[in-house]
Motif scaffolding. Structure first.
Motif, mmCIF file in Angstrom:
data_model
loop_
_atom_site.group_PDB
_atom_site.id
_atom_site.type_symbol
_atom_site.label_atom_id
_atom_site.label_comp_id
_atom_site.label_asym_id
_atom_site.label_seq_id
_atom_site.Cartn_x
_atom_site.Cartn_y
_atom_site.Cartn_z
ATOM 1 N N TRP A 57 0.421 -1.312 0.056
ATOM 2 C CA TRP A 57 0.273 -0.208 -0.090
ATOM 3 C C TRP A 57 0.955 1.265 -0.260
ATOM 4 C CZ3 TRP A 57 -0.988 4.396 3.372
ATOM 5 C CH2 TRP A 57 -2.411 4.645 3.271
ATOM 6 N N LEU A 58 1.919 1.235 0.454
ATOM 7 C CA LEU A 58 2.809 2.663 0.735
ATOM 8 C C LEU A 58 3.343 2.849 -0.470
ATOM 9 C CD1 LEU A 58 4.227 2.185 4.410
ATOM 10 C CD2 LEU A 58 2.554 4.213 3.962
ATOM 11 N N ASN A 59 4.521 1.300 -1.129
ATOM 12 C CA ASN A 59 5.141 1.907 -1.724
ATOM 13 C C ASN A 59 4.061 2.275 -3.138
ATOM 14 O OD1 ASN A 59 7.473 1.703 -0.944
ATOM 15 N ND2 ASN A 59 6.948 -0.398 -1.092
ATOM 16 N N GLY A 60 2.467 1.774 -3.333
ATOM 17 C CA GLY A 60 1.943 2.198 -4.552
ATOM 18 C C GLY A 60 1.692 3.173 -4.578
ATOM 19 N N ARG A 61 0.812 3.784 -3.622
ATOM 20 C CA ARG A 61 0.384 4.683 -3.150
ATOM 21 C C ARG A 61 1.055 6.364 -2.946
ATOM 22 N NH1 ARG A 61 -3.310 8.198 -2.882
ATOM 23 N NH2 ARG A 61 -4.377 9.107 -1.713
ATOM 24 N N TYR A 62 2.433 5.691 -2.500
ATOM 25 C CA TYR A 62 3.179 7.376 -1.992
ATOM 26 C C TYR A 62 4.879 6.174 -3.459
ATOM 27 C CZ TYR A 62 0.173 8.519 1.068
ATOM 28 O OH TYR A 62 -0.487 8.308 2.278
ATOM 29 N N THR A 63 5.658 5.913 -2.777
ATOM 30 C CA THR A 63 7.017 5.934 -3.584
ATOM 31 C C THR A 63 6.891 4.987 -5.157
ATOM 32 O OG1 THR A 63 6.755 4.669 -1.427
ATOM 33 C CG2 THR A 63 8.906 4.284 -3.294
#
Length: 132
Positions: A57-63
């Motif tokens: 979630w974090l990498n797909g949403r932000y990174t």
């Protein structure tokens, strides 16, 4: 310089920051479960699942998002699962080998190092294949 190439330093830094959070969660679960008597493989897979859910979630949403557009479609998830399974097999094998060669307690200290190697491999795989 292309937009993708210029995004690399930011992506690497954000990936590292999120990775540290994932690593803390993953390691805490691994240590807790194996200290409670669960097998190394069970503890490692459980820890990696918790970290993977957060990380996807974090990498797909932000990174790896581009132009405000997230990378969380089904194809990204399927690629993520395939790559994650391969990395988890490697991680579990390494930790089990460490336990066999030394002790469970040594594997607790080795876990962050093993996962750092998996993260380095993962960054390339996530960037070049999973979130494309």
């Amino acid at each position: 310089m292309s937009a993708t190439r210029s995004a690399l330093p930011r992506q690497a830094l954000v990936f590292l920051a999120f990775g540290l959070v994932q690593l803390a969660l993953d390691t805490a679960i691994y240590v807790g479960l194996t200290a409670a008597g669960l097998p190394v493989a069970t503890g490692n897979v459980a820890g990696r699942i918790a970290g993977a859910c957060l990380g996807f979630w974090l990498n797909g949403r932000y990174t790896f998002a581009e132009g405000g557009k997230t990378r969380l479609q089904r194809r990204h998830l399927l690629r993520f699962i395939l790559a994650w399974c391969a990395l988890t097999v490697m991680s579990t094998y390494l930790l089990a080998s460490i336990v066999t060669g030394t002790s469970l307690q040594i594997s607790w200290f080795a876990k962050p190092l093993v996962e750092a190697v998996m993260a380095a491999i993962g960054f390339v795989v996530w960037r070049q294949w999973v979130y494309r």
